[in-house]
Design a protein around this motif. Sequence first.
Motif, PDB file in Angstrom:
ATOM      1  N   CYS A 199       0.831  -1.211   0.000  1.00  0.00           N
ATOM      2  CA  CYS A 199       0.000   0.000   0.000  1.00  0.00           C
ATOM      3  C   CYS A 199       0.863   1.258   0.000  1.00  0.00           C
ATOM      4  CB  CYS A 199      -0.935   0.011   1.208  1.00  0.00           C
ATOM      5  SG  CYS A 199      -2.283  -1.191   1.140  1.00  0.00           S
TER       6      CYS A 199
ATOM      7  N   ILE B  73      -4.298  -0.209  -3.397  1.00  0.00           N
ATOM      8  CA  ILE B  73      -5.049   0.892  -2.781  1.00  0.00           C
ATOM      9  C   ILE B  73      -5.841   0.299  -1.609  1.00  0.00           C
ATOM     10  CG2 ILE B  73      -6.794   2.690  -3.122  1.00  0.00           C
ATOM     11  CD1 ILE B  73      -4.172   3.112  -4.714  1.00  0.00           C
ATOM     12  N   PRO B  74      -5.678   0.845  -0.399  1.00  0.00           N
ATOM     13  CA  PRO B  74      -6.389   0.282   0.757  1.00  0.00           C
ATOM     14  C   PRO B  74      -7.904   0.452   0.633  1.00  0.00           C
ATOM     15  CG  PRO B  74      -5.213   2.298   1.373  1.00  0.00           C
ATOM     16  CD  PRO B  74      -4.845   1.991  -0.041  1.00  0.00           C
TER      17      PRO B  74
END
Length: 191
Positions: A20, A26-27
């Motif tokens: 990340c 992408i979190p």
Amino acid sequence: MNIYGFRGQNGSGKTMLMRCICGLVIPDNGAIIVDGDELGKRISFPESLGALIESPGFIEHYSALDNMRAIASIKGIALENEMREILQEVGLDPDEKKSVKKYSLGMRQKLGIAIALMENPELIILDEPFNALDEASCENVKKMILSAKVPDRVVLLSCHDKNQINALCDETIELAQGKIIRRDSLYEKEK
């Protein structure tokens, strides 16, 4: 403080967090902020980044130096003599013509570390940098990590060995199930 160590059992989230921070994932929630910019919004990945995450990928039919040249050509920052020097520093011969596909796991790990460090990035991420390294190589890499500790640079590393983490890091962060469960600062211990 600028060397942070991440510990935790397999599956605790160390590698995913590093992915990340690199902008590779992408979190689902939360945000990754690097130099005031949120990843995935204004920038896709940190501008000055060197990373070794899991098993490094290389151009298999190239030599170590040719792999470094290929990566260095993207930004044009690393000079030939610097690439040769860092290969020697990790214990690889820059004049070796053998292709990377013939490298042992330890040799591949050394090349991955050399590539992560070669452009003197402001953010260095090393996921299990001691994997597959013999004792002498581990000591050598420790020295390289400590020499990377300079102002305006952040080093993030993960390691299963608590003693190595404690010897290298200004702060250690323990993860479990993707959450921080403990933080220890070298500076708090000294008080």
